[in-house]
Design a protein around this motif. Structure first.
Motif, short mmCIF file in Angstrom:
data_model
loop_
_atom_site.label_atom_id
_atom_site.label_comp_id
_atom_site.label_asym_id
_atom_site.label_seq_id
_atom_site.Cartn_x
_atom_site.Cartn_y
_atom_site.Cartn_z
N ASP A 1 16.12 15.95 -47.22
CA ASP A 1 15.56 17.29 -46.53
C ASP A 1 15.64 17.30 -45.04
OD1 ASP A 1 14.83 18.20 -49.24
OD2 ASP A 1 12.74 17.08 -49.04
N ALA A 2 16.78 16.68 -44.66
CA ALA A 2 16.94 16.89 -43.37
C ALA A 2 17.88 17.93 -42.71
CB ALA A 2 17.79 15.49 -42.88
N THR A 3 17.43 18.46 -41.49
CA THR A 3 18.07 19.30 -40.94
C THR A 3 19.30 18.58 -39.63
OG1 THR A 3 16.95 19.76 -39.10
CG2 THR A 3 16.55 21.09 -41.26
N TRP A 4 20.44 19.17 -39.70
CA TRP A 4 21.47 18.52 -38.85
C TRP A 4 21.00 18.96 -37.49
CZ3 TRP A 4 24.79 19.26 -34.56
CH2 TRP A 4 26.05 18.53 -34.60
N ALA A 5 20.40 20.21 -37.26
CA ALA A 5 19.73 20.84 -35.92
C ALA A 5 18.76 21.94 -36.17
CB ALA A 5 20.63 21.06 -34.83
N ASP A 6 17.75 21.88 -35.56
CA ASP A 6 16.66 22.79 -35.76
C ASP A 6 17.26 24.34 -35.12
OD1 ASP A 6 15.16 21.25 -37.44
OD2 ASP A 6 13.94 20.60 -35.59
N GLU A 7 17.94 24.17 -34.36
CA GLU A 7 18.47 25.38 -33.63
C GLU A 7 20.01 25.41 -33.36
OE1 GLU A 7 17.94 25.28 -29.18
OE2 GLU A 7 16.42 23.92 -29.80
N TYR A 8 20.55 26.65 -33.16
CA TYR A 8 22.11 26.58 -33.04
C TYR A 8 22.42 26.55 -31.75
CZ TYR A 8 21.39 28.69 -37.65
OH TYR A 8 21.16 28.92 -39.13
N LYS A 9 23.16 25.47 -31.47
CA LYS A 9 23.58 25.32 -30.06
C LYS A 9 24.98 24.09 -30.34
CE LYS A 9 20.55 21.33 -28.76
NZ LYS A 9 19.55 20.74 -27.89
N THR A 10 25.86 24.25 -29.49
CA THR A 10 26.86 23.34 -29.31
C THR A 10 26.30 22.03 -28.80
OG1 THR A 10 28.53 25.21 -29.43
CG2 THR A 10 29.19 23.04 -28.64
N ILE A 11 26.68 20.97 -29.59
CA ILE A 11 26.63 19.56 -29.29
C ILE A 11 27.73 18.98 -28.59
CG2 ILE A 11 25.60 17.19 -29.76
CD1 ILE A 11 23.38 19.59 -29.93
N GLU A 12 28.07 18.96 -27.30
CA GLU A 12 29.25 18.27 -26.89
C GLU A 12 29.42 16.74 -27.30
OE1 GLU A 12 31.31 20.12 -25.10
OE2 GLU A 12 29.94 21.91 -25.18
N GLY A 13 30.69 16.54 -27.66
CA GLY A 13 31.02 15.25 -28.16
C GLY A 13 30.71 15.05 -29.75
N ALA A 14 30.43 16.21 -30.36
CA ALA A 14 29.95 15.79 -31.75
C ALA A 14 30.85 16.65 -32.81
CB ALA A 14 28.43 16.24 -32.08
N ASP A 15 32.30 16.74 -32.46
CA ASP A 15 33.04 17.63 -33.19
C ASP A 15 34.12 16.98 -33.83
OD1 ASP A 15 34.27 17.14 -30.76
OD2 ASP A 15 34.91 19.21 -30.30
N SER A 16 34.22 15.42 -33.75
CA SER A 16 35.35 14.54 -34.37
C SER A 16 35.29 14.64 -35.71
CB SER A 16 35.45 13.27 -33.72
OG SER A 16 36.28 12.61 -34.41
N LYS A 17 36.28 14.87 -36.59
CA LYS A 17 36.14 14.84 -37.89
C LYS A 17 36.17 13.22 -38.35
CE LYS A 17 36.56 19.15 -38.28
NZ LYS A 17 36.45 19.56 -36.92
N THR A 18 36.64 12.17 -37.57
CA THR A 18 36.95 10.99 -37.81
C THR A 18 36.03 9.90 -37.29
OG1 THR A 18 38.73 11.08 -36.28
CG2 THR A 18 39.50 11.39 -38.38
N ASP A 19 35.34 10.10 -36.17
CA ASP A 19 34.64 9.30 -35.44
C ASP A 19 33.14 9.47 -35.21
OD1 ASP A 19 33.79 7.46 -33.59
OD2 ASP A 19 35.18 7.93 -31.86
N GLY A 20 32.39 9.02 -36.56
CA GLY A 20 31.18 9.09 -37.01
C GLY A 20 30.29 8.47 -35.66
N PRO A 21 30.41 7.37 -35.18
CA PRO A 21 29.75 6.60 -34.20
C PRO A 21 29.56 7.57 -32.82
CG PRO A 21 31.17 5.03 -35.31
CD PRO A 21 31.54 6.26 -35.54
N ALA A 22 30.76 8.06 -32.55
CA ALA A 22 30.68 9.01 -31.43
C ALA A 22 29.79 10.38 -31.49
CB ALA A 22 31.99 9.32 -30.76
N ASN A 23 30.16 10.85 -32.74
CA ASN A 23 29.54 12.02 -33.08
C ASN A 23 27.74 11.73 -33.06
OD1 ASN A 23 31.78 13.47 -33.52
ND2 ASN A 23 31.93 13.38 -35.62
N THR A 24 27.68 10.65 -33.89
CA THR A 24 26.14 10.41 -33.69
C THR A 24 25.45 10.18 -32.40
OG1 THR A 24 26.59 9.55 -36.10
CG2 THR A 24 24.50 8.92 -34.93
N ALA A 25 26.16 9.33 -31.59
CA ALA A 25 25.74 9.09 -30.26
C ALA A 25 25.48 10.26 -29.53
CB ALA A 25 26.67 8.06 -29.65
N ALA A 26 26.43 11.40 -29.51
CA ALA A 26 26.34 12.68 -28.78
C ALA A 26 25.33 13.47 -29.56
CB ALA A 26 27.66 13.41 -29.12
N MET A 27 25.01 13.48 -30.79
CA MET A 27 23.98 14.02 -31.28
C MET A 27 22.61 13.44 -31.05
SD MET A 27 25.20 14.31 -35.29
CE MET A 27 23.52 14.92 -36.00
#
Length: 166
Positions: A48-74
């Motif tokens: 029951d986790a939400t990715w984000a509670d509000e709609y906003k662009t997270i810079e650096g979290a748009d890679s389809k292959t780099d989970g560590p970088a996305n997670t760090a940006a998030m």
């Protein structure tokens, strides 16, 4: 190059803190090209986790292959899901992250039995300010869904293929 003894997909690899999930190509954090994904035990799954509670662009979290970088940006943007995963210490390992969309698709193809079949799982790959990529493990489909939906999340980590030698 020496021969590798790779375990079966889904096998528990205690020294790596979870189950062997997939082999992927690309630049791994350690500089090697090929890497293995280790899937955390089911007890580490977040429900029951939400990715984000509000709609906003997270810079650096748009890679389809780099989970560590996305997670760090998030996590840097203050998103609770990523912060919770980055704080994990499982099996003596603290490099857990939310898998990118391509990593989650690979896990769906190789070890769907490790995941709940009736639920969607978040990836760390953002699609837009309102959507992030998700994976269904029953039918194998991927979709971009609203970030405030409540889905499951399963931490993973990357290891060199040599680390899988039994």
């Amino acid at each position: 190059m020496r021969n590798l003894c790779i375990p079966l997909f889904g096998a528990l690899v205690p020294a790596q803190g979870g189950h062997f999930g997939a082999i992927l190509r690309g630049a791994a954090a350690d500089g090697s090209e090929d890497y293995a994904l280790i899937v955390a035990e089911a007890s580490a799954e977040i429900e029951d986790a939400t990715w984000a509670d509000e709609y906003k662009t997270i810079e650096g979290a748009d890679s389809k292959t780099d989970g560590p970088a996305n997670t760090a940006a998030m996590a840097a943007a203050g998103l609770a899901l990523a912060q919770r995963i980055k704080a994990l210490d499982l099996g003596g390992h603290t490099d857990w992250y939310l898998p990118a969309a391509a990593e989650l698709r690979a896990l769906s193809a190789t070890v769907p039995e490790l995941f709940h079949q009736k639920d969607w799982y978040w990836s760390s790959s953002q699609y837009s300010r309102s959507y992030a990529w998700c994976q269904d493990f029953e039918c194998g489909s991927s979709n971009a869904l609203f970030k405030d939906n409540e889905f499951r999340a399963r931490p993973v980590r990357r290891v060199q293929l040599q680390a899988l030698n039994t």
